[in-house]
Design a protein around this motif. Sequence first.
Motif, PDB file in Angstrom:
ATOM      1  N   SER A 165      -1.905  -7.121   8.674  1.00 37.68           N
ATOM      2  CA  SER A 165      -1.381  -5.917   8.432  1.00 37.68           C
ATOM      3  C   SER A 165      -0.962  -5.025   9.611  1.00 37.68           C
ATOM      4  CB  SER A 165      -2.029  -4.973   7.449  1.00 37.68           C
ATOM      5  OG  SER A 165      -2.335  -5.613   6.320  1.00 37.68           O
ATOM      6  N   GLY A 166      -1.901  -5.130  10.625  1.00 43.22           N
ATOM      7  CA  GLY A 166      -2.012  -4.257  11.851  1.00 43.22           C
ATOM      8  C   GLY A 166      -0.502  -5.173  12.662  1.00 43.22           C
ATOM      9  N   ALA A 167      -0.496  -6.227  12.742  1.00 45.96           N
ATOM     10  CA  ALA A 167       0.534  -6.857  13.268  1.00 45.96           C
ATOM     11  C   ALA A 167       1.849  -6.830  12.676  1.00 45.96           C
ATOM     12  CB  ALA A 167       0.351  -8.320  13.276  1.00 45.96           C
ATOM     13  N   GLY A 168       1.976  -6.722  11.238  1.00 45.42           N
ATOM     14  CA  GLY A 168       3.042  -6.598  10.505  1.00 45.42           C
ATOM     15  C   GLY A 168       3.605  -5.000  10.759  1.00 45.42           C
ATOM     16  N   LEU A 169       2.760  -4.006  11.043  1.00 47.13           N
ATOM     17  CA  LEU A 169       3.346  -2.704  11.179  1.00 47.13           C
ATOM     18  C   LEU A 169       3.986  -2.603  12.546  1.00 47.13           C
ATOM     19  CD1 LEU A 169       3.187   0.244  10.208  1.00 47.13           C
ATOM     20  CD2 LEU A 169       1.209   0.765  11.655  1.00 47.13           C
ATOM     21  N   GLY A 170       3.505  -3.183  13.354  1.00 50.32           N
ATOM     22  CA  GLY A 170       4.168  -3.398  14.765  1.00 50.32           C
ATOM     23  C   GLY A 170       5.550  -4.105  14.567  1.00 50.32           C
TER      24      GLY A 170
ATOM     25  N   LEU B 285       1.591   2.528   4.844  1.00 50.55           N
ATOM     26  CA  LEU B 285       2.299   2.983   5.693  1.00 50.55           C
ATOM     27  C   LEU B 285       3.710   2.144   6.299  1.00 50.55           C
ATOM     28  CD1 LEU B 285       2.522   5.211   7.942  1.00 50.55           C
ATOM     29  CD2 LEU B 285       1.430   3.759   9.561  1.00 50.55           C
ATOM     30  N   MET B 286       3.513   1.064   5.890  1.00 48.38           N
ATOM     31  CA  MET B 286       4.896   0.163   6.201  1.00 48.38           C
ATOM     32  C   MET B 286       5.649   0.327   5.026  1.00 48.38           C
ATOM     33  SD  MET B 286       4.832  -4.203   6.864  1.00 48.38           S
ATOM     34  CE  MET B 286       2.989  -4.285   7.225  1.00 48.38           C
ATOM     35  N   ILE B 287       5.323   0.758   3.662  1.00 46.82           N
ATOM     36  CA  ILE B 287       6.102   0.895   2.868  1.00 46.82           C
ATOM     37  C   ILE B 287       6.763   2.014   2.734  1.00 46.82           C
ATOM     38  CG2 ILE B 287       6.228   1.338   0.335  1.00 46.82           C
ATOM     39  CD1 ILE B 287       4.053  -0.784   0.096  1.00 46.82           C
ATOM     40  N   VAL B 288       6.122   3.145   3.463  1.00 48.11           N
ATOM     41  CA  VAL B 288       6.784   4.427   3.752  1.00 48.11           C
ATOM     42  C   VAL B 288       7.690   4.402   4.657  1.00 48.11           C
ATOM     43  CG1 VAL B 288       6.221   6.894   4.740  1.00 48.11           C
ATOM     44  CG2 VAL B 288       4.433   5.468   3.021  1.00 48.11           C
ATOM     45  N   LEU B 289       7.393   3.320   5.744  1.00 52.72           N
ATOM     46  CA  LEU B 289       8.533   3.289   7.183  1.00 52.72           C
ATOM     47  C   LEU B 289       9.851   2.753   6.149  1.00 52.72           C
ATOM     48  CD1 LEU B 289       6.378   1.887   9.800  1.00 52.72           C
ATOM     49  CD2 LEU B 289       7.480   4.322   9.703  1.00 52.72           C
TER      50      LEU B 289
ATOM     51  N   LYS C 112      17.222  -4.469   6.123  1.00 52.78           N
ATOM     52  CA  LYS C 112      15.960  -4.283   6.539  1.00 52.78           C
ATOM     53  C   LYS C 112      14.877  -4.306   5.819  1.00 52.78           C
ATOM     54  CE  LYS C 112      17.649  -2.609  11.265  1.00 52.78           C
ATOM     55  NZ  LYS C 112      17.433  -1.752  12.343  1.00 52.78           N
ATOM     56  N   VAL C 113      15.194  -3.395   4.463  1.00 47.64           N
ATOM     57  CA  VAL C 113      14.076  -3.331   3.562  1.00 47.64           C
ATOM     58  C   VAL C 113      13.579  -4.783   3.141  1.00 47.64           C
ATOM     59  CG1 VAL C 113      13.596  -2.381   1.399  1.00 47.64           C
ATOM     60  CG2 VAL C 113      14.585  -1.218   2.940  1.00 47.64           C
ATOM     61  N   ASP C 114      14.829  -5.475   2.817  1.00 49.03           N
ATOM     62  CA  ASP C 114      14.618  -6.951   2.093  1.00 49.03           C
ATOM     63  C   ASP C 114      13.483  -7.766   3.251  1.00 49.03           C
ATOM     64  OD1 ASP C 114      15.830  -6.257   0.112  1.00 49.03           O
ATOM     65  OD2 ASP C 114      17.921  -7.166   0.527  1.00 49.03           O
ATOM     66  N   PHE C 115      14.070  -7.569   4.594  1.00 48.31           N
ATOM     67  CA  PHE C 115      13.093  -8.612   5.348  1.00 48.31           C
ATOM     68  C   PHE C 115      11.572  -8.023   5.338  1.00 48.31           C
ATOM     69  CE2 PHE C 115      11.222  -8.626   9.686  1.00 48.31           C
ATOM     70  CZ  PHE C 115      11.143  -9.530   9.911  1.00 48.31           C
ATOM     71  N   ILE C 116      11.537  -6.676   5.289  1.00 47.78           N
ATOM     72  CA  ILE C 116       9.999  -6.302   5.503  1.00 47.78           C
ATOM     73  C   ILE C 116       9.428  -6.718   4.100  1.00 47.78           C
ATOM     74  CG2 ILE C 116       8.343  -4.333   5.743  1.00 47.78           C
ATOM     75  CD1 ILE C 116       9.942  -5.156   8.080  1.00 47.78           C
ATOM     76  N   ALA C 117      10.133  -6.358   2.823  1.00 50.36           N
ATOM     77  CA  ALA C 117       9.562  -6.768   1.676  1.00 50.36           C
ATOM     78  C   ALA C 117       9.174  -8.329   1.178  1.00 50.36           C
ATOM     79  CB  ALA C 117      10.517  -6.633   0.441  1.00 50.36           C
ATOM     80  N   LYS C 118      10.015  -9.230   2.234  1.00 48.13           N
ATOM     81  CA  LYS C 118       9.774 -10.674   2.210  1.00 48.13           C
ATOM     82  C   LYS C 118       8.596 -11.016   3.102  1.00 48.13           C
ATOM     83  CE  LYS C 118      14.479 -12.368   1.175  1.00 48.13           C
ATOM     84  NZ  LYS C 118      15.552 -13.170   1.655  1.00 48.13           N
ATOM     85  N   TRP C 119       8.556 -10.417   4.119  1.00 45.26           N
ATOM     86  CA  TRP C 119       7.249 -10.226   5.032  1.00 45.26           C
ATOM     87  C   TRP C 119       5.948  -9.830   4.487  1.00 45.26           C
ATOM     88  CZ3 TRP C 119       2.961  -8.294   7.105  1.00 45.26           C
ATOM     89  CH2 TRP C 119       2.536  -8.638   8.102  1.00 45.26           C
TER      90      TRP C 119
END
Length: 334
Positions: free
Chosen positions: A99-104, A168-172, A180-187
Amino acid sequence: MKTAKKSRQAILMISLTVLILITIIIGMGLGPASLSYDRLLPTLLGNGTFPESFVLFDVRLPRIAVTLLAGMALALAGTILQGITRNDLTDPGIIGINSGAGLGIAVFFLFMPIDAGSFAYALPLVGFASALVTAMLIYLFSYSKRYGLQPVRLVLVGVGFSMALSGLMIVLISSADREKVDFIAKWLAGNIWGTDWPFVLALLPWIIIILPFTLYMANRLNILALSEEVGVGIGVQLTRDRIILLVAAVAIAAAAVSVSGGISFVGLMAPHIARSLVGARHQYVLPVASLIGGWLLLLADTIGRNIATADGLPAGIVVAFIGAPYFLYLLLKK
């Protein structure tokens, strides 16, 4: 006894390599695009049609390579973390490193100018920096001057960090563009997305460097897996070695999730299976666990992308179907 274990390790590694090759062959012939098994060998030898060559060399093989390498990296990270924390429940996804890597990666993807030429190579570095900060915070919150690193507290702190960082990632992404939302959701779902050859080349050096280094440090891992008193008694600098190995685990995990998404449980299951097969010595566990992790994620992705849905099922979800019950079993057992 030592010779017998080496022979057993060699047999296991050969068997796992054969199993991986079988899974790769099955994966090369499965998918929505038509590429029959009797055309695999001619296409591999350069005698396929353009559509066949495109499907095999530009679509399936890079995805298979990324998945295999990511699984190996996550298993290696999990083995290191379980050794330095003396906690069988530790996994880079469970304790918040992923999750830390994902946030960055999310911040980089959402707010930084992206150069298409260097994007694949920058992601592991961004993920490593973010995951390292997260790991150090988790370590500090889990460490006690009186008792040293507390394994149970580490898991609890890590789970808390994982949930907080995912939130926090969801808030961002709540105010980001749809693409970009689709990309983060798939991640977040653990979808293998880095499916081009540059992502293979971006991930491979991390494994080539960190796997031999970890094998070199295997004796230190064996000592760290024992009690604090034993390590101090034989003169090992526990804190220094633990931090060095923690950085190695964070680096390899961050490199993996930067191209594979937020996948948990591979780093939990692979070391356990390896230890049940070859014993507790890390000289034997590390290479066997890496191959098991690569095969587990490869199998999960092969199953997931061929399930009869529009986009298939992310590999992270397929792994979680197996890993979550396994985690609960270990939790109750320990």
